[in-house]
Write a protein that holds these residues in place. Structure first.
Motif, PDB file in Angstrom:
ATOM      1  N   MET A   1      -3.856   7.430  -2.945  1.00 60.07           N
ATOM      2  CA  MET A   1      -3.488   5.791  -2.556  1.00 60.07           C
ATOM      3  C   MET A   1      -3.166   5.126  -3.748  1.00 60.07           C
ATOM      4  SD  MET A   1      -2.891   6.608   0.868  1.00 60.07           S
ATOM      5  CE  MET A   1      -2.690   4.192   1.328  1.00 60.07           C
ATOM      6  N   SER A   2      -2.179   4.047  -3.322  1.00 60.52           N
ATOM      7  CA  SER A   2      -2.061   2.994  -3.849  1.00 60.52           C
ATOM      8  C   SER A   2      -2.156   1.489  -3.366  1.00 60.52           C
ATOM      9  CB  SER A   2      -1.151   3.374  -4.663  1.00 60.52           C
ATOM     10  OG  SER A   2      -0.744   2.727  -6.065  1.00 60.52           O
TER      11      SER A   2
ATOM     12  N   VAL B   1       0.763  -1.285   0.222  1.00 61.86           N
ATOM     13  CA  VAL B   1      -0.090   0.293  -0.169  1.00 61.86           C
ATOM     14  C   VAL B   1       0.892   0.596  -0.013  1.00 61.86           C
ATOM     15  CG1 VAL B   1      -0.582  -0.042   2.236  1.00 61.86           C
ATOM     16  CG2 VAL B   1      -2.025   1.325   1.036  1.00 61.86           C
ATOM     17  N   GLY B   2       0.556   2.172  -0.625  1.00 57.16           N
ATOM     18  CA  GLY B   2       1.231   3.142  -0.726  1.00 57.16           C
ATOM     19  C   GLY B   2       0.916   4.240  -1.546  1.00 57.16           C
ATOM     20  N   TYR B   3       1.506   5.183  -2.155  1.00 55.19           N
ATOM     21  CA  TYR B   3       0.827   7.200  -2.032  1.00 55.19           C
ATOM     22  C   TYR B   3       1.070   7.180  -3.499  1.00 55.19           C
ATOM     23  CZ  TYR B   3       1.054  11.818  -2.310  1.00 55.19           C
ATOM     24  OH  TYR B   3       0.438  13.600  -2.369  1.00 55.19           O
ATOM     25  N   GLN B   4       0.800   6.823  -4.432  1.00 55.04           N
ATOM     26  CA  GLN B   4       1.103   8.070  -6.535  1.00 55.04           C
ATOM     27  C   GLN B   4       0.518   9.031  -5.893  1.00 55.04           C
ATOM     28  OE1 GLN B   4      -0.029   4.228  -8.676  1.00 55.04           O
ATOM     29  NE2 GLN B   4      -0.785   6.119 -10.155  1.00 55.04           N
ATOM     30  N   GLN B   5       2.191  10.076  -6.845  1.00 49.77           N
ATOM     31  CA  GLN B   5       1.081  11.345  -7.592  1.00 49.77           C
ATOM     32  C   GLN B   5       1.528  10.963  -8.924  1.00 49.77           C
ATOM     33  OE1 GLN B   5       3.653  14.885  -6.614  1.00 49.77           O
ATOM     34  NE2 GLN B   5       4.861  14.776  -7.913  1.00 49.77           N
ATOM     35  N   ASP B   6       0.812  11.584  -9.729  1.00 46.03           N
ATOM     36  CA  ASP B   6       0.734  11.273 -11.473  1.00 46.03           C
ATOM     37  C   ASP B   6       0.284  12.909 -11.880  1.00 46.03           C
ATOM     38  OD1 ASP B   6      -0.125   8.767 -11.658  1.00 46.03           O
ATOM     39  OD2 ASP B   6      -1.974   8.864 -11.161  1.00 46.03           O
ATOM     40  N   THR B   7       1.497  12.812 -12.427  1.00 43.77           N
ATOM     41  CA  THR B   7       1.696  14.343 -13.407  1.00 43.77           C
ATOM     42  C   THR B   7       1.039  14.055 -14.888  1.00 43.77           C
ATOM     43  OG1 THR B   7       3.713  14.648 -12.682  1.00 43.77           O
ATOM     44  CG2 THR B   7       3.755  16.136 -14.232  1.00 43.77           C
ATOM     45  N   TYR B   8      -0.197  15.197 -15.024  1.00 41.08           N
ATOM     46  CA  TYR B   8      -0.801  15.394 -16.113  1.00 41.08           C
ATOM     47  C   TYR B   8      -0.564  16.534 -17.039  1.00 41.08           C
ATOM     48  CZ  TYR B   8      -3.725  11.922 -14.180  1.00 41.08           C
ATOM     49  OH  TYR B   8      -4.405  10.852 -13.809  1.00 41.08           O
TER      50      TYR B   8
ATOM     51  N   PHE C   1      -3.512  16.004 -24.419  1.00 44.10           N
ATOM     52  CA  PHE C   1      -4.199  16.287 -23.086  1.00 44.10           C
ATOM     53  C   PHE C   1      -3.440  14.440 -22.649  1.00 44.10           C
ATOM     54  CE2 PHE C   1      -5.416  12.973 -19.339  1.00 44.10           C
ATOM     55  CZ  PHE C   1      -4.878  14.224 -18.230  1.00 44.10           C
ATOM     56  N   SER C   2      -2.165  14.631 -22.009  1.00 48.44           N
ATOM     57  CA  SER C   2      -1.261  13.507 -21.498  1.00 48.44           C
ATOM     58  C   SER C   2      -0.785  13.148 -20.188  1.00 48.44           C
ATOM     59  CB  SER C   2       0.051  13.340 -21.756  1.00 48.44           C
ATOM     60  OG  SER C   2       0.519  15.273 -21.329  1.00 48.44           O
ATOM     61  N   LEU C   3      -0.723  11.704 -20.233  1.00 50.09           N
ATOM     62  CA  LEU C   3      -0.163  11.696 -18.619  1.00 50.09           C
ATOM     63  C   LEU C   3       1.531  11.025 -18.837  1.00 50.09           C
ATOM     64  CD1 LEU C   3      -0.024  10.779 -15.898  1.00 50.09           C
ATOM     65  CD2 LEU C   3      -1.181   8.129 -16.479  1.00 50.09           C
ATOM     66  N   ASN C   4       2.095  12.154 -17.715  1.00 50.19           N
ATOM     67  CA  ASN C   4       3.132  12.446 -18.290  1.00 50.19           C
ATOM     68  C   ASN C   4       4.280  11.193 -17.271  1.00 50.19           C
ATOM     69  OD1 ASN C   4       6.300  13.217 -19.249  1.00 50.19           O
ATOM     70  ND2 ASN C   4       6.229  14.518 -17.576  1.00 50.19           N
ATOM     71  N   ASP C   5       3.867  11.007 -15.896  1.00 50.04           N
ATOM     72  CA  ASP C   5       4.722  10.098 -15.047  1.00 50.04           C
ATOM     73  C   ASP C   5       3.653  10.163 -13.993  1.00 50.04           C
ATOM     74  OD1 ASP C   5       5.907  12.300 -13.102  1.00 50.04           O
ATOM     75  OD2 ASP C   5       6.887  12.854 -14.292  1.00 50.04           O
ATOM     76  N   THR C   6       4.378   8.967 -13.696  1.00 53.73           N
ATOM     77  CA  THR C   6       3.603   8.513 -11.933  1.00 53.73           C
ATOM     78  C   THR C   6       4.818   7.831 -11.170  1.00 53.73           C
ATOM     79  OG1 THR C   6       2.017   7.065 -13.416  1.00 53.73           O
ATOM     80  CG2 THR C   6       2.295   6.494 -10.737  1.00 53.73           C
ATOM     81  N   GLN C   7       4.757   8.348  -9.876  1.00 53.89           N
ATOM     82  CA  GLN C   7       5.940   8.376  -8.864  1.00 53.89           C
ATOM     83  C   GLN C   7       4.681   7.667  -7.603  1.00 53.89           C
ATOM     84  OE1 GLN C   7       8.873  11.151  -8.059  1.00 53.89           O
ATOM     85  NE2 GLN C   7       7.601  12.904  -9.745  1.00 53.89           N
ATOM     86  N   GLN C   8       5.235   6.537  -6.942  1.00 53.31           N
ATOM     87  CA  GLN C   8       4.911   5.696  -6.088  1.00 53.31           C
ATOM     88  C   GLN C   8       5.675   5.295  -5.154  1.00 53.31           C
ATOM     89  OE1 GLN C   8       4.147   2.205  -7.600  1.00 53.31           O
ATOM     90  NE2 GLN C   8       1.976   2.487  -8.587  1.00 53.31           N
ATOM     91  N   VAL C   9       5.517   5.854  -3.987  1.00 53.74           N
ATOM     92  CA  VAL C   9       6.036   5.207  -2.982  1.00 53.74           C
ATOM     93  C   VAL C   9       5.095   4.875  -1.823  1.00 53.74           C
ATOM     94  CG1 VAL C   9       7.066   6.489  -0.274  1.00 53.74           C
ATOM     95  CG2 VAL C   9       7.209   7.997  -2.260  1.00 53.74           C
ATOM     96  N   TYR C  10       5.921   2.830  -1.526  1.00 57.77           N
ATOM     97  CA  TYR C  10       4.913   2.071  -0.790  1.00 57.77           C
ATOM     98  C   TYR C  10       5.576   1.173   0.089  1.00 57.77           C
ATOM     99  CZ  TYR C  10       7.969  -0.389  -4.003  1.00 57.77           C
ATOM    100  OH  TYR C  10       9.105  -1.365  -4.235  1.00 57.77           O
ATOM    101  N   LEU C  11       4.684   0.772   1.315  1.00 59.22           N
ATOM    102  CA  LEU C  11       5.479  -0.063   1.918  1.00 59.22           C
ATOM    103  C   LEU C  11       4.316  -1.766   1.698  1.00 59.22           C
ATOM    104  CD1 LEU C  11       6.739  -0.999   4.822  1.00 59.22           C
ATOM    105  CD2 LEU C  11       4.419  -0.163   6.136  1.00 59.22           C
TER     106      LEU C  11
ATOM    107  N   SER D   1      -1.430  -3.095  -9.687  1.00 53.15           N
ATOM    108  CA  SER D   1      -1.500  -2.183  -8.794  1.00 53.15           C
ATOM    109  C   SER D   1      -2.424  -1.253  -9.809  1.00 53.15           C
ATOM    110  CB  SER D   1      -0.530  -0.721  -9.180  1.00 53.15           C
ATOM    111  OG  SER D   1      -0.464   0.126  -8.448  1.00 53.15           O
ATOM    112  N   TYR D   2      -3.487  -0.201  -8.578  1.00 51.45           N
ATOM    113  CA  TYR D   2      -4.634  -0.132  -8.860  1.00 51.45           C
ATOM    114  C   TYR D   2      -4.015   1.481  -7.439  1.00 51.45           C
ATOM    115  CZ  TYR D   2      -9.596   1.648  -8.314  1.00 51.45           C
ATOM    116  OH  TYR D   2     -10.249   2.285  -8.050  1.00 51.45           O
ATOM    117  N   ASN D   3      -4.890   1.931  -8.690  1.00 48.29           N
ATOM    118  CA  ASN D   3      -5.069   3.689  -8.268  1.00 48.29           C
ATOM    119  C   ASN D   3      -6.274   4.488  -8.518  1.00 48.29           C
ATOM    120  OD1 ASN D   3      -3.677   6.808  -8.865  1.00 48.29           O
ATOM    121  ND2 ASN D   3      -4.046   6.276  -7.034  1.00 48.29           N
ATOM    122  N   SER D   4      -6.576   5.223  -7.842  1.00 55.09           N
ATOM    123  CA  SER D   4      -8.428   6.040  -8.247  1.00 55.09           C
ATOM    124  C   SER D   4      -7.739   7.421  -7.341  1.00 55.09           C
ATOM    125  CB  SER D   4      -9.115   5.648  -7.783  1.00 55.09           C
ATOM    126  OG  SER D   4     -10.332   6.491  -8.318  1.00 55.09           O
ATOM    127  N   ASP D   5      -7.813   8.459  -8.123  1.00 60.01           N
ATOM    128  CA  ASP D   5      -7.667   9.681  -7.935  1.00 60.01           C
ATOM    129  C   ASP D   5      -8.862  10.780  -8.548  1.00 60.01           C
ATOM    130  OD1 ASP D   5      -6.607  10.784 -11.084  1.00 60.01           O
ATOM    131  OD2 ASP D   5      -4.876  10.300 -10.535  1.00 60.01           O
TER     132      ASP D   5
END
Length: 191
Positions: free
Chosen positions: A58-59, A31-38, A175-185, A79-83
């Motif tokens: 959350m991811s 489980v972790g934290y996800q950041q998407d750059t649009y 429109f684009s999704l450039n990158d995803t960054q995740q920090v997880y445990l 992996s599943y993420n909903s923002d």
């Protein structure tokens, strides 16, 4: 495109050869934290506006794989993420090289490569769902609690290829999704 093909080919070749070399199989979750750059760019009546924004939430991850030996592991991750903007489901193949930080290899630093596919479903009706290629890498620390149980904290960066262009009489939108960054445990169980 050559880089993507080479990364994907290396991960697939490693994953295919894994069963012949496998020592320890494992299953786990994280489980972790996800950041998407649009990024968005709109052109209307000759005027162009650009915007870059980030969505965070959350991811959740499920994974299974094998340790080839004390220093190499391969695994697959769902992996599943909903923002606030979109839902994402990722299917990834990964390879990690583990470096022991103590004499008994209980604490390991890992660094590796990942490639796979992401299904992005934006909440906006004018944007379509799409399957896209993703690739990147991860690093972190893994601690072996016992012979069967380990935990890790990690960081993963994924380059995304989601890109949508539309135009009508009024103008055009990109429109684009450039990158995803995740920090997880995560926690893994070996069998």
């Amino acid at each position: 495109m050559k880089t993507k093909s080479l990364v994907l080919a290396a991960v697939i070749a490693t994953a295919i050869s894994a069963p012949t070399m496998a020592a320890d199989w494992f299953v786990g979750g994280a489980v972790g934290y996800q950041q998407d750059t649009y990024k968005s760019k709109e052109t209307e009546s000759g005027k162009t506006t650009s915007e870059k924004f980030k969505e965070k939430d959350m991811s959740y991850q499920l994974r299974a794989g094998t340790y080839l030996n004390d220093n190499n592991r391969v695994y697959g991750t769902y992996s599943y993420n909903s923002d606030d903007f979109a839902k994402q489901q990722s299917f990834l193949a990964s390879y990690d090289y583990l470096i022991g930080l103590d004499a008994g290899n209980k604490l390991n630093w890992f660094v590796g490569a990942t490639a796979g596919m992401t299904h992005t479903s934006p909440d906006a009706k004018e944007l379509s769902s799409e399957n896209t290629f993703v690739w990147g890498g991860q690093t972190g620390l893994m601690y072996k609690i016992s012979d069967k149980l380990s935990t890790e904290i990690g960081y993963r960066y994924l380059k995304q290829d989601y890109d949508l262009k539309s135009s009508d009489d009024a103008g055009s939108t990109q429109f684009s999704l450039n990158d995803t960054q995740q920090v997880y445990l995560g926690v893994d169980y070996r069998f």
